[in-house]
Enzyme design. Structure first.
Site, PDB file in Angstrom:
ATOM      1  N   ARG A 269       0.942  -1.184   0.215  1.00 19.61           N
ATOM      2  CA  ARG A 269      -0.020   0.767   0.064  1.00 19.61           C
ATOM      3  C   ARG A 269       1.020   1.232   0.047  1.00 19.61           C
ATOM      4  NH1 ARG A 269      -0.807   4.836   2.823  1.00 19.61           N
ATOM      5  NH2 ARG A 269       0.446   3.539   4.594  1.00 19.61           N
ATOM      6  N   ASP A 270       1.497   1.162   1.041  1.00 17.66           N
ATOM      7  CA  ASP A 270       2.443   2.781   1.377  1.00 17.66           C
ATOM      8  C   ASP A 270       3.206   2.203   0.254  1.00 17.66           C
ATOM      9  OD1 ASP A 270       3.981   5.081   2.368  1.00 17.66           O
ATOM     10  OD2 ASP A 270       3.721   4.649   4.180  1.00 17.66           O
TER      11      ASP A 270
ATOM     12  N   CYS B 229       4.390   9.267   0.370  1.00  9.82           N
ATOM     13  CA  CYS B 229       2.729   9.704  -0.022  1.00  9.82           C
ATOM     14  C   CYS B 229       3.006  10.824  -1.060  1.00  9.82           C
ATOM     15  CB  CYS B 229       1.773  10.596   1.714  1.00  9.82           C
ATOM     16  SG  CYS B 229       0.417  11.208   1.255  1.00  9.82           S
TER      17      CYS B 229
ATOM     18  N   HIS C  69       9.274   7.047   8.028  1.00 12.81           N
ATOM     19  CA  HIS C  69       9.825   7.455   7.061  1.00 12.81           C
ATOM     20  C   HIS C  69      11.111   7.561   7.090  1.00 12.81           C
ATOM     21  CE1 HIS C  69       6.422   6.948   4.232  1.00 12.81           C
ATOM     22  NE2 HIS C  69       5.633   6.887   4.920  1.00 12.81           N
TER      23      HIS C  69
ATOM     24  N   HIS D 179       5.401   4.494  12.550  1.00 13.58           N
ATOM     25  CA  HIS D 179       5.318   4.767  11.125  1.00 13.58           C
ATOM     26  C   HIS D 179       6.143   5.583  11.100  1.00 13.58           C
ATOM     27  CE1 HIS D 179       2.916   3.707   7.296  1.00 13.58           C
ATOM     28  NE2 HIS D 179       3.571   5.543   6.756  1.00 13.58           N
TER      29      HIS D 179
ATOM     30  N   ASN E  87       9.033   3.985   3.161  1.00 13.63           N
ATOM     31  CA  ASN E  87       9.337   3.979   4.461  1.00 13.63           C
ATOM     32  C   ASN E  87      10.285   3.540   5.330  1.00 13.63           C
ATOM     33  OD1 ASN E  87       6.585   3.431   3.687  1.00 13.63           O
ATOM     34  ND2 ASN E  87       6.108   3.754   5.978  1.00 13.63           N
TER      35      ASN E  87
HETATM   36  P1  HMG Z   1     -11.926  14.806  -4.014  1.00 15.13           P
HETATM   37  O1  HMG Z   1     -11.369  15.712  -5.118  1.00 15.13           O
HETATM   38  O2  HMG Z   1     -11.839  16.270  -2.491  1.00 15.13           O
HETATM   39  O3  HMG Z   1     -13.340  14.291  -3.838  1.00 15.13           O
HETATM   40  O4  HMG Z   1     -11.220  13.655  -2.979  1.00 15.13           O
HETATM   41  P2  HMG Z   1     -14.615  13.713  -4.599  1.00 15.13           P
HETATM   42  O5  HMG Z   1     -15.249  13.328  -3.827  1.00 15.13           O
HETATM   43  O6  HMG Z   1     -15.645  15.041  -5.925  1.00 15.13           O
HETATM   44  O7  HMG Z   1     -13.194  12.239  -5.146  1.00 15.13           O
HETATM   45  C1  HMG Z   1     -13.626  12.732  -6.630  1.00 15.13           C
HETATM   46  C2  HMG Z   1     -13.454  11.355  -7.528  1.00 15.13           C
HETATM   47  O8  HMG Z   1     -12.840   9.802  -6.389  1.00 15.13           O
HETATM   48  C3  HMG Z   1     -14.998  11.100  -7.333  1.00 15.13           C
HETATM   49  O9  HMG Z   1     -15.009  10.895  -9.197  1.00 15.13           O
HETATM   50  C4  HMG Z   1     -15.549  10.508  -6.588  1.00 15.13           C
HETATM   51  O10 HMG Z   1     -16.605   8.915  -6.845  1.00 15.13           O
HETATM   52  C5  HMG Z   1     -13.852   9.454  -6.145  1.00 15.13           C
HETATM   53  P3  HMG Z   1     -16.181  11.388 -10.227  1.00 15.13           P
HETATM   54  O11 HMG Z   1     -16.677  11.960  -9.332  1.00 15.13           O
HETATM   55  O12 HMG Z   1     -15.111  12.727 -10.630  1.00 15.13           O
HETATM   56  O13 HMG Z   1     -15.457  10.353 -11.276  1.00 15.13           O
HETATM   57  N1  HMG Z   1     -14.226   8.579  -5.293  1.00 15.13           N
HETATM   58  C6  HMG Z   1     -13.615   7.456  -4.916  1.00 15.13           C
HETATM   59  N2  HMG Z   1     -13.259   6.667  -5.975  1.00 15.13           N
HETATM   60  C7  HMG Z   1     -12.691   5.189  -5.159  1.00 15.13           C
HETATM   61  N3  HMG Z   1     -12.517   5.293  -3.698  1.00 15.13           N
HETATM   62  C8  HMG Z   1     -13.258   6.436  -3.303  1.00 15.13           C
HETATM   63  C9  HMG Z   1     -13.249   7.707  -3.813  1.00 15.13           C
HETATM   64  N4  HMG Z   1     -13.844   8.525  -3.147  1.00 15.13           N
HETATM   65  C10 HMG Z   1     -13.526   9.897  -4.436  1.00 15.13           C
HETATM   66  N5  HMG Z   1     -12.769   5.924  -1.785  1.00 15.13           N
HETATM   67  C11 HMG Z   1     -10.571  12.377  -1.669  1.00 15.13           C
HETATM   68  C12 HMG Z   1     -11.265  13.370  -2.083  1.00 15.13           C
HETATM   69  C13 HMG Z   1     -10.096  12.204  -0.210  1.00 15.13           C
HETATM   70  C14 HMG Z   1     -11.597  11.321  -2.947  1.00 15.13           C
HETATM   71  C15 HMG Z   1      -9.501  11.714  -2.934  1.00 15.13           C
HETATM   72  O14 HMG Z   1      -8.652  13.482  -2.632  1.00 15.13           O
HETATM   73  C16 HMG Z   1      -7.692  11.023  -2.495  1.00 15.13           C
HETATM   74  O15 HMG Z   1      -8.854   9.684  -2.987  1.00 15.13           O
HETATM   75  N6  HMG Z   1      -7.362  11.105  -1.455  1.00 15.13           N
HETATM   76  C17 HMG Z   1      -6.234  10.407  -1.601  1.00 15.13           C
HETATM   77  C18 HMG Z   1      -5.375  10.336  -1.519  1.00 15.13           C
HETATM   78  C19 HMG Z   1      -4.003   9.493  -0.575  1.00 15.13           C
HETATM   79  O16 HMG Z   1      -4.870   7.916  -0.895  1.00 15.13           O
HETATM   80  N7  HMG Z   1      -2.642   9.382  -0.160  1.00 15.13           N
HETATM   81  C20 HMG Z   1      -1.983   8.382   0.030  1.00 15.13           C
HETATM   82  C21 HMG Z   1      -2.596   7.261   1.752  1.00 15.13           C
HETATM   83  S1  HMG Z   1      -1.931   8.341   3.185  1.00 15.13           S
HETATM   84  C22 HMG Z   1      -0.635   8.239   3.563  1.00 15.13           C
HETATM   85  O17 HMG Z   1       0.163   7.398   2.515  1.00 15.13           O
HETATM   86  C23 HMG Z   1      -0.018   8.085   4.562  1.00 15.13           C
HETATM   87  C24 HMG Z   1       0.176   7.263   5.852  1.00 15.13           C
HETATM   88  O18 HMG Z   1       1.452   6.212   5.184  1.00 15.13           O
HETATM   89  C25 HMG Z   1       0.554   7.767   7.131  1.00 15.13           C
HETATM   90  C26 HMG Z   1       2.364   8.799   6.964  1.00 15.13           C
HETATM   91  O19 HMG Z   1       3.501   7.788   6.844  1.00 15.13           O
HETATM   92  O20 HMG Z   1       1.292   9.997   7.207  1.00 15.13           O
HETATM   93  C27 HMG Z   1      -0.989   6.502   5.890  1.00 15.13           C
HETATM   94 MG    MG Z   2       3.436   6.259   4.764  1.00 17.40          MG
END
Ligand code: HMG
Ligand code: MG
Length: 303
Positions: free
Chosen positions: A18-19, A241, A210, A208, A250
């Site tokens: 995932r990450d 990210c 990095h 966690h 990580n």
């Molecule tokens: P948005 O554009 O504000 O909201 O995105 P939206 O509701 O308009 O969604 C945009 C499009 O995505 C739409 O499609 C939704 O249907 C679709 P359209 O109508 O335009 O065709 N959509 C989805 N599709 C599949 N699954 C879903 C989903 N939700 C909406 N769940 C949103 C807001 C939150 C969706 C977007 O910003 C997003 O997906 N962000 C994810 C970012 C991400 O994955 N970051 C990495 C993970 S976090 C991380 O790595 C940190 C961590 O490791 C800890 C650390 O190290 O800090 C955990």
């Molecule tokens: Mg991370």
């Protein structure tokens, strides 16, 4: 020799599929992801973040989450990540029994990562967490920018603790507290994790890290001394990210496991099988992996 107060065993939560794969510049084919995940289970992990249900427009690398779950979601320790109701519903419909939600302490990071402020994201998540708990789902909450934010700089420990407390009160089983951009020092880690362990005794706490500045192992060592026994890490040191500039990979699981085993701390992970798992995915990445232990394994294979 005097002995340090260290645990006899720790749990490693593998987050590479995932990450790791969310931050690769190329899309890793779904079948390769499934083979990588299977090889990781074979190496002995009990818990793994295998994919995330997020917008494919934002993170195309995770656009095959439903297929990944279909191929690889049967293991009891499977965790999937998602930020919203849509992702939670899809994850549950796909059979997920453990869900990781995510939120950063700093609003600027949340705006870039999920298009919401911290308060908006938190208010949105709380009812979903309660619903998941009512359904008997294991809930992990990943707390980004717990130490430093790429946009706002240093984060006050009190802000991180306050966010963790609200999530613990909402009923999460686990908090995975993240040094998103790899800037925390061992002192900062010891201090924050000591406070979290003391103030939140009823919730599992994972660390966690990095490894941007090569301090992840030192931070893990400091966190062990603060009583942390659960660590996220990523096979091959994959990870980062896409919305946190400066977030490189990580802590590499194989380097973490090597260090822990050398200190007499059990993980249940077989290092040879772990190296094999990394070799399954590496040819499908756009770069060579550079973790120390995996490099030495490759040299041995070719000698
Ligand atoms: P948005 O554009 O504000 O909201 O995105 P939206 O509701 O308009 O969604 C945009 C499009 O995505 C739409 O499609 C939704 O249907 C679709 P359209 O109508 O335009 O065709 N959509 C989805 N599709 C599949 N699954 C879903 C989903 N939700 C909406 N769940 C949103 C807001 C939150 C969706 C977007 O910003 C997003 O997906 N962000 C994810 C970012 C991400 O994955 N970051 C990495 C993970 S976090 C991380 O790595 C940190 C961590 O490791 C800890 C650390 O190290 O800090 C955990
Ligand atoms: Mg991370």
């Amino acid at each position: 020799m005097e002995n340090l107060e260290l645990p006899r065993s720790v749990e490693i939560i593998e987050v590479g599929p995932r990450d790791g794969l969310q931050n690769e510049s190329n899309f890793v084919p779904t079948k390769v992801k499934a083979a990588f995940i299977e090889a990781l289970w074979q190496a002995g992990f009990k818990e793994m973040e295998i994919t995330s249900f997020v917008s494919p427009k934002w993170v195309p690398q995770m656009g095959d989450a439903a297929e990944v779950i279909r191929l690889s979601g049967n293991h009891p320790g499977t965790i999937v990540l998602t930020p919203n109701k849509r992702g939670i519903d899809t994850a549950l419909a796909s059979g997920a029994r453990a869900v990781a939600v995510f939120i950063g302490v700093s609003s600027s990071f949340n705006q870039k990562n999920i298009n919401k402020t911290t308060d908006e994201a938190l208010n949105g998540l709380i009812p979903h967490i309660r619903e998941l708990k009512n359904k008997g789902v294991f809930v992990r909450a990943c707390i980004s920018t717990a130490f430093h934010c790429p946009y706002e700089g240093e984060i006050a420990p009190a802000d991180t603790i306050a966010l963790c407390k609200v999530l613990a009160d909402a009923g999460v089983n686990e908090l995975s507290v993240a040094d998103t951009i790899g800037k925390a020092t061992p002192q900062e880690s010891f201090s924050l994790f000591s406070l979290l362990k003391r103030e939140l005794p009823g919730v599992l706490i994972a660390a966690h890290f990095h490894d941007t500045r090569k301090m992840a192992l030192a931070n893990i060592y400091a966190s062990l001394q603060a009583g942390v026994t659960r660590f996220d890490s990523s096979a091959g040191g994959l990870g980062g990210c896409p919305f946190a500039p400066g977030a490189s990979g990580n802590a590499a699981t194989e380097d973490v496991v090597y260090m822990l085993h050398r200190m007499g701390i059990e993980t249940g992970v077989d290092l040879n099988l772990l190296n094999h798992a990394i070799s399954v995915v590496e040819p499908h990445l756009s770069r060579e992996l550079t973790s120390w232990y995996y490099q030495s394994y490759k040299k041995e294979q070719h000698s």
